[in-house]
Design a protein around this motif. Structure first.
Motif, PDB file in Angstrom:
ATOM      1  N   ASN A 214      12.348  24.964 -32.485  1.00  0.00           N
ATOM      2  CA  ASN A 214      11.208  24.091 -32.759  1.00  0.00           C
ATOM      3  C   ASN A 214      10.714  23.426 -31.477  1.00  0.00           C
ATOM      4  O   ASN A 214      11.288  22.423 -31.035  1.00  0.00           O
ATOM      5  CB  ASN A 214      11.624  23.038 -33.790  1.00  0.00           C
ATOM      6  N   PRO A 215       9.634  23.939 -30.881  1.00  0.00           N
ATOM      7  CA  PRO A 215       9.127  23.331 -29.647  1.00  0.00           C
ATOM      8  C   PRO A 215       8.621  21.913 -29.856  1.00  0.00           C
ATOM      9  O   PRO A 215       8.520  21.136 -28.903  1.00  0.00           O
ATOM     10  CB  PRO A 215       7.983  24.264 -29.234  1.00  0.00           C
ATOM     11  N   PHE A 216       8.331  21.551 -31.106  1.00  0.00           N
ATOM     12  CA  PHE A 216       7.816  20.207 -31.379  1.00  0.00           C
ATOM     13  C   PHE A 216       8.872  19.120 -31.168  1.00  0.00           C
ATOM     14  O   PHE A 216       8.536  17.943 -31.067  1.00  0.00           O
ATOM     15  CB  PHE A 216       7.248  20.136 -32.798  1.00  0.00           C
ATOM     16  N   ARG A 217      10.160  19.540 -31.079  1.00  0.00           N
ATOM     17  CA  ARG A 217      11.200  18.561 -30.767  1.00  0.00           C
ATOM     18  C   ARG A 217      10.994  17.949 -29.377  1.00  0.00           C
ATOM     19  O   ARG A 217      11.535  16.888 -29.077  1.00  0.00           O
ATOM     20  CB  ARG A 217      12.582  19.224 -30.815  1.00  0.00           C
ATOM     21  N   GLN A 218      10.225  18.652 -28.537  1.00  0.00           N
ATOM     22  CA  GLN A 218       9.972  18.148 -27.184  1.00  0.00           C
ATOM     23  C   GLN A 218       8.864  17.093 -27.155  1.00  0.00           C
ATOM     24  O   GLN A 218       8.576  16.525 -26.098  1.00  0.00           O
ATOM     25  CB  GLN A 218       9.560  19.300 -26.265  1.00  0.00           C
TER      26      GLN A 218
END
Length: 204
Positions: free
Chosen positions: A4-8
């Protein structure tokens, strides 16, 4: 998405006016919705973070444009727009928000998509239709999250989704919709894929 790139995503700044936003480059997706539609909870669930966006038992707390860059270079961003439709906010503040949201949707070149958050039990209110109209008129794509879908029976949820999609064909051709529940953590992959495609983050 397998990862999940949105964790960044991280909080960068809050803007009262358009000219206080980061430089208009890269790509960004805006989240809009009525004050009690669960917008902050949806953002937190998509980003798999508990308190990225502020949630409150008092609707209308998002009174600024909140900027959440993803990754170090800040070229992909989520923008949390002020919640609308909350009666206890002074009229002058409501007018200001409306003007800012309108100007943002019309003039922001890096804006590539709008996520419209609606309570699945009360979809497509007047301002939702207005937002879809703004987005369509400015050539932006829209995706509707029908939140709190866990409050409906499976049959009710399916009927609501079908009805919303039918209306979207008339209101904003090309706009998409899905069922979503931050509480039940349902619809997350679909939402992440849609927003990730807009931001060029890939889908897994």
């Amino acid at each position: 998405m397998s990862s999940n790139p949105f964790r960044q995503a991280r909080f960068l700044t809050s803007a009262h006016r358009i000219d206080q936003l980061p430089r208009d480059e890269g790509v960004e997706v805006a989240f809009a919705g009525r004050s009690n539609a669960g917008k902050s909870s949806a953002l937190n669930a998509i980003c798999d973070q508990q308190s990225l966006a502020r949630t409150s038992k008092t609707p209308g707390r998002t009174q600024l444009l909140n900027v959440f860059p993803i990754g170090e270079d800040g070229q992909a961003r989520l923008i949390d727009l002020p919640g609308y439709g909350y009666a206890k906010v002074p009229e002058a503040m409501r007018d200001h928000w409306r003007g800012v949201i309108d100007a943002y949707l019309r003039t922001r070149r890096s804006l590539c998509g709008l996520v419209l958050v609606m309570d699945a039990r009360h979809p497509l209110k007047d301002f939702d239709r207005q937002m879809l109209g703004f987005a369509a008129a400015s050539g932006r794509e829209s995706h509707c999250l029908l939140t709190k879908a866990d409050k409906l029976s499976r049959g009710e949820a399916a009927r609501t989704l079908q009805q919303v999609r039918k209306e979207l064909d008339l209101l904003a051709h090309g706009a998409t919709a899905q069922l979503f529940s931050s509480l039940a953590r349902s619809g997350l992959d679909e939402a992440r894929t849609r927003v990730g495609d807009w931001l060029g983050l890939g889908s897994g």
